[in-house]
Design a protein around this motif. Structure first.
Motif, PDB file in Angstrom:
ATOM      1  N   HIS A  80      42.283  35.133  48.804  1.00  0.00           N
ATOM      2  CA  HIS A  80      42.598  35.996  47.665  1.00  0.00           C
ATOM      3  C   HIS A  80      44.072  35.818  47.330  1.00  0.00           C
ATOM      4  CE1 HIS A  80      43.457  40.353  46.238  1.00  0.00           C
ATOM      5  NE2 HIS A  80      43.305  39.559  45.213  1.00  0.00           N
ATOM      6  N   LYS A  81      44.352  35.362  46.154  1.00  0.00           N
ATOM      7  CA  LYS A  81      45.727  35.171  45.699  1.00  0.00           C
ATOM      8  C   LYS A  81      46.328  36.539  45.420  1.00  0.00           C
ATOM      9  CE  LYS A  81      47.867  31.862  44.743  1.00  0.00           C
ATOM     10  NZ  LYS A  81      48.904  31.183  45.503  1.00  0.00           N
ATOM     11  N   GLU A  82      47.447  36.840  46.035  1.00  0.00           N
ATOM     12  CA  GLU A  82      48.128  38.118  45.840  1.00  0.00           C
ATOM     13  C   GLU A  82      49.134  37.990  44.707  1.00  0.00           C
ATOM     14  OE1 GLU A  82      47.502  40.987  47.337  1.00  0.00           O
ATOM     15  OE2 GLU A  82      46.037  40.159  48.733  1.00  0.00           O
ATOM     16  N   SER A  83      48.903  38.692  43.627  1.00  0.00           N
ATOM     17  CA  SER A  83      49.817  38.713  42.490  1.00  0.00           C
ATOM     18  C   SER A  83      49.406  39.837  41.550  1.00  0.00           C
ATOM     19  CB  SER A  83      49.766  37.385  41.734  1.00  0.00           C
ATOM     20  OG  SER A  83      50.479  37.474  40.518  1.00  0.00           O
ATOM     21  N   PRO A  84      50.377  40.477  40.916  1.00  0.00           N
ATOM     22  CA  PRO A  84      50.019  41.489  39.924  1.00  0.00           C
ATOM     23  C   PRO A  84      49.303  40.891  38.709  1.00  0.00           C
ATOM     24  CG  PRO A  84      52.426  41.298  40.142  1.00  0.00           C
ATOM     25  CD  PRO A  84      51.810  40.400  41.150  1.00  0.00           C
ATOM     26  N   ARG A  85      49.381  39.575  38.538  1.00  0.00           N
ATOM     27  CA  ARG A  85      48.703  38.924  37.414  1.00  0.00           C
ATOM     28  C   ARG A  85      47.200  38.787  37.644  1.00  0.00           C
ATOM     29  NH1 ARG A  85      51.712  33.644  35.378  1.00  0.00           N
ATOM     30  NH2 ARG A  85      50.237  33.948  33.667  1.00  0.00           N
ATOM     31  N   ILE A  86      46.751  38.876  38.883  1.00  0.00           N
ATOM     32  CA  ILE A  86      45.324  38.764  39.181  1.00  0.00           C
ATOM     33  C   ILE A  86      44.655  40.079  38.781  1.00  0.00           C
ATOM     34  CG2 ILE A  86      43.580  38.350  40.960  1.00  0.00           C
ATOM     35  CD1 ILE A  86      45.412  35.928  40.512  1.00  0.00           C
ATOM     36  N   ALA A  87      43.821  40.022  37.759  1.00  0.00           N
ATOM     37  CA  ALA A  87      43.141  41.226  37.273  1.00  0.00           C
ATOM     38  C   ALA A  87      41.975  41.612  38.171  1.00  0.00           C
ATOM     39  CB  ALA A  87      42.653  41.011  35.844  1.00  0.00           C
ATOM     40  N   VAL A  88      41.252  40.600  38.651  1.00  0.00           N
ATOM     41  CA  VAL A  88      40.075  40.810  39.493  1.00  0.00           C
ATOM     42  C   VAL A  88      39.982  39.631  40.452  1.00  0.00           C
ATOM     43  CG1 VAL A  88      37.550  41.047  39.524  1.00  0.00           C
ATOM     44  CG2 VAL A  88      38.843  41.978  37.599  1.00  0.00           C
ATOM     45  N   ALA A  89      39.589  39.904  41.689  1.00  0.00           N
ATOM     46  CA  ALA A  89      39.328  38.849  42.664  1.00  0.00           C
ATOM     47  C   ALA A  89      38.052  39.200  43.414  1.00  0.00           C
ATOM     48  CB  ALA A  89      40.491  38.692  43.636  1.00  0.00           C
TER      49      ALA A  89
END
Length: 137
Positions: A80-89
């Motif tokens: 799981h890529k951790e970033s505030p840009r990831i809306a859904v994972a």
């Protein structure tokens, strides 16, 4: 490889404002990942080289906090890529994470997002055929 203009016109018929965003994505993915195959399907556009590694889609069901007009750019990794840009994972299979980023303008197709897509492309090249082959991530 590039998607045909006819296929893209059909795909974006309900949201033509997002076609320039998609075109930027397609150009930049081909620059970064080589001349990969692009398949325009009914609900998504798939970038593939052996396996799919990035996808573009228009939201079917929009969350309240999402912009009215947007493109969802997805990519698969072993984590799981951790970033505030990831809306859904989501993790559809063990160690197969599909990460979704909301983009609204061509400038959202930046080096950070393209780096993730390039990483996804490299990850897809290490996969073996078998369980989950051909599926997202």
């Amino acid at each position: 490889m590039y998607a045909s203009a006819e296929a893209l016109t059909r795909f974006f018929s309900h949201c033509p404002e997002m076609m320039p965003v998609y075109r930027m994505l397609e150009d930049r993915v081909n620059e970064r990942c080589g001349n990969v195959d692009v398949r325009v399907q009914k609900t998504q556009i798939t970038f593939t080289d052996r396996f799919g590694f990035a996808w573009a889609s228009l939201p079917v069901r929009r969350r309240r906090d999402w912009p009215e007009r947007c493109l969802i750019v997805s990519f698969g990794l072993a984590y799981h890529k951790e970033s505030p840009r990831i809306a859904v994972a989501v993790e559809p299979y063990p160690q197969r994470w599909t990460n979704h980023v909301i983009v609204t303008a061509p400038e959202d197709i930046d080096d950070e997002l393209l780096g993730w897509i390039e990483e996804s492309h490299q990850f897809s090249l290490t996969k073996r055929r078998g369980r989950g082959a051909g599926s997202k991530a």
